[in-house]
Design an enzyme around this catalytic site. Structure first.
Site, PDB file in Angstrom:
ATOM      1  N   ILE A  47      57.491  93.791  -9.476  1.00 19.43           N
ATOM      2  CA  ILE A  47      58.869  94.155  -9.814  1.00 19.43           C
ATOM      3  C   ILE A  47      59.151  95.600  -9.424  1.00 19.43           C
ATOM      4  CG2 ILE A  47      60.543  94.382 -11.693  1.00 19.43           C
ATOM      5  CD1 ILE A  47      59.581  91.508 -11.113  1.00 19.43           C
ATOM      6  N   HIS A  49      61.406  98.069 -10.746  1.00 20.19           N
ATOM      7  CA  HIS A  49      62.260  98.262 -11.918  1.00 20.19           C
ATOM      8  C   HIS A  49      63.434  99.187 -11.600  1.00 20.19           C
ATOM      9  CE1 HIS A  49      59.585  96.248 -14.773  1.00 20.19           C
ATOM     10  NE2 HIS A  49      58.582  96.809 -14.120  1.00 20.19           N
ATOM     11  N   VAL A 172      32.685 107.039  -5.220  1.00 17.29           N
ATOM     12  CA  VAL A 172      32.361 108.394  -5.656  1.00 17.29           C
ATOM     13  C   VAL A 172      31.411 108.330  -6.853  1.00 17.29           C
ATOM     14  CG1 VAL A 172      33.263 110.578  -6.528  1.00 17.29           C
ATOM     15  CG2 VAL A 172      34.578 109.274  -4.833  1.00 17.29           C
ATOM     16  N   LYS A 249      57.157  95.795 -21.538  1.00 17.13           N
ATOM     17  CA  LYS A 249      58.470  95.188 -21.324  1.00 17.13           C
ATOM     18  C   LYS A 249      58.500  93.717 -21.705  1.00 17.13           C
ATOM     19  CE  LYS A 249      59.367  98.487 -17.633  1.00 17.13           C
ATOM     20  NZ  LYS A 249      58.092  99.195 -17.779  1.00 17.13           N
ATOM     21  N   ILE A 335      48.959 105.534 -13.787  1.00 11.23           N
ATOM     22  CA  ILE A 335      50.106 104.949 -13.081  1.00 11.23           C
ATOM     23  C   ILE A 335      50.207 103.460 -13.415  1.00 11.23           C
ATOM     24  CG2 ILE A 335      51.313 104.758 -10.897  1.00 11.23           C
ATOM     25  CD1 ILE A 335      50.726 107.636 -11.713  1.00 11.23           C
TER      26      ILE A 335
END
Length: 478
Positions: A47, A49, A172, A249, A335
């Site tokens: 999505i 948004h 890493v 949501k 994120i």
């Protein structure tokens, strides 16, 4: 030595890489997996948004609407699937209509255009299959849908053809700073770089905490989904949300850019950052809640269920910027939603920091255009005939469910940063994503991969590493 090394080849890392390619810089993207988009990017709601959910003072609130507005140009330049289908936030109680108005005002503060509260006949005309229990809805005309992994592949290919280096299966293990240079200790040797950008999704806290005393904590928040056959993909036209809660949501119902119907996700925090299992309890929960939004959930048309992990920060916001105690170490962490929607704006924000530090000159040879793989299923007969005349392999169907040809699969393997695994081919062509879920086409795709990559069929993997599909042979046919 590199000027910038980006850790993580998801949609955020590849967005940053493409923006950096506009400058004369030596840039590298590394990822522990075998391909781009193998983490959070590969399994989410897809999505874009509109931007009304987040608080205006948050980074999510500041970057969502801006990122949303950048998608049209990106999709045109990079040739990935994108559609502005609009979205609705459903309200089931007249006493909650004020909450819709609050969302509308918040969205307007965030810079979201075209928000309106609709109800009654107008709502039913717009979306006839929403539940009879719905009394009103917030309509956002700028809401959209996208294919997140095709978008990321497009970003990566364009970055690569403009000079960015990519290193896969490169994990890493530790980070040292020697004078002004960072040394990334990886399973494939040391990488020296002036600047590190940490875009490593649910593992971003581990990368940050290797070098900074300002520790961050990322929680892997799992969301489960059900995907339905294309025969019911037109049940709704807009992305349908329920009024949000503190966990997210809520359960959404949405068409996909490829014509399927998708419901989900729930929100389950997990300590295992590799946990992509689904459960009968979780799937039953999202099906039940989706039934609040639409009149009937078409259960007989479910073709698969899956889960994805969101990188939830305990601060409940994006973490973007240079660490105070680690100069030239820049985070793009935490994120989660609306991370996909915000990715283009996040990239600009991170690149602005880097440009202010290094003051590089522009790359005058930067080419923003990337052309995707021709999609045989979307062409008319004349276009198909022309394509087959150019390459007869486009006349051979390999995946019947999604009408994917051998020509498309070979294109996916041979193009920049081409597919090296079964999942890599799947995400570039949709082979194996239809009703049979690769039941018929997988053996043939393995054969093509082995031939094109000069491998034994037993060396072909599903997603890299030890995910081998064949472990031996029972006849002398291989």
């Amino acid at each position: 030595m590199f000027d910038i090394t980006i850790v993580g080849a998801g949609v955020v890392g590849c967005s940053i890489a493409r923006e950096l390619a506009r400058y004369k810089l030596k840039v590298c993207v590394i990822d522990k997996d075998s391909d781009v988009a193998n983490g959070t990017t590969k399994a989410n709601s897809a999505i874009v948004h509109a931007g009304f959910d987040a608080k205006p003072e948050s980074l999510k609130g500041k970057l969502n609407a801006k990122g949303n507005s950048m998608f049209d140009k990106l999709a045109e330049e990079l040739d990935f699937p994108f559609k502005r289908n609009g979205s609705l936030v459903l309200c089931f109680n007249k006493n909650d209509v004020d909450k819709l108005n609050d969302l509308k005002k918040q969205g307007e503060r965030n810079g979201v255009p075209g928000l309106e509260i609709i109800e009654g006949d107008k709502l039913r005309e717009m979306e006839p299959n929403v539940s009879d229990e719905v009394v009103a809805a917030l309509h956002a005309s700028t809401g959209a849908i996208v294919c997140p992994y095709e978008m990321t592949i497009a970003l990566a290919e364009n970055a690569f053809t403009n000079g960015v280096d990519f290193k896969f299966e490169t994990e890493v293990k530790a980070i040292d700073k020697i004078e002004d240079i960072y040394v990334l200790r990886t399973n494939k040797g040391d990488i020296e770089t002036k600047i590190v950008v940490n875009a490593s999704g649910v593992f971003a806290d581990e990368i940050n905490n290797m070098i900074s005393n300002n520790k961050i904590n990322i929680v892997a928040r799992k969301g489960e989904y059900c995907l339905f056959d294309k025969s019911v993909g037109n049940m709704i036209s807009k992305t349908v949300f329920q009024l949000p809660t503190k966990m997210g949501k809520g359960i959404l119902v949405t068409p996909t850019v490829d014509g399927n119907l998708l419901i989900g996700p729930n929100a389950i925090d997990t300590e295992d950052k590799n946990d992509l299992n689904t459960s009968s309890e979780g799937i039953n929960d999202i099906i039940s809640k989706a039934g609040l939004s639409i009149k009937q959930v078409p259960m007989r048309q479910v073709i698969t269920s899956f889960s994805g992990l969101r990188a939830h920060s305990v601060e409940n916001d994006f973490i973007i910027g240079e660490q105070q105690d680690a100069e030239n170490f820049i985070n793009a962490a935490g994120i989660e939603s609306p991370g996909l929607s915000s990715a283009p704006a996040i990239a600009e924000m991170v690149v602005d920091i880097i440009v202010n530090k290094l003051n590089p000159s522009k790359n005058e040879k930067f080419n923003p255009i990337r052309k995707g793989i021709p999609k045989f299923r979307e062409l008319n007969n004349e276009e198909r005939k022309k394509l087959i005349q150019q390459d007869s392999r486009y006349g051979k169907i390999i995946c019947r469910c999604e009408t994917v040809t051998e020509g498309e699969i070979i294109n996916a393997i041979r193009r920049p940063l081409g597919a090296r695994t079964l999942d890599g081919v799947k995400r570039r062509t949709r082979s194996g994503m239809g009703r049979c879920q690769a039941g018929f086409c997988a053996p043939k795709i393995v054969e093509i991969l082995a031939r094109e990559l000069n491998l034994m069929p037993t060396e072909v993997t599903k997603f890299g590493g030890e995910s081998k599909l064949l472990v031996g042979k029972d006849k002398e046919t291989i």
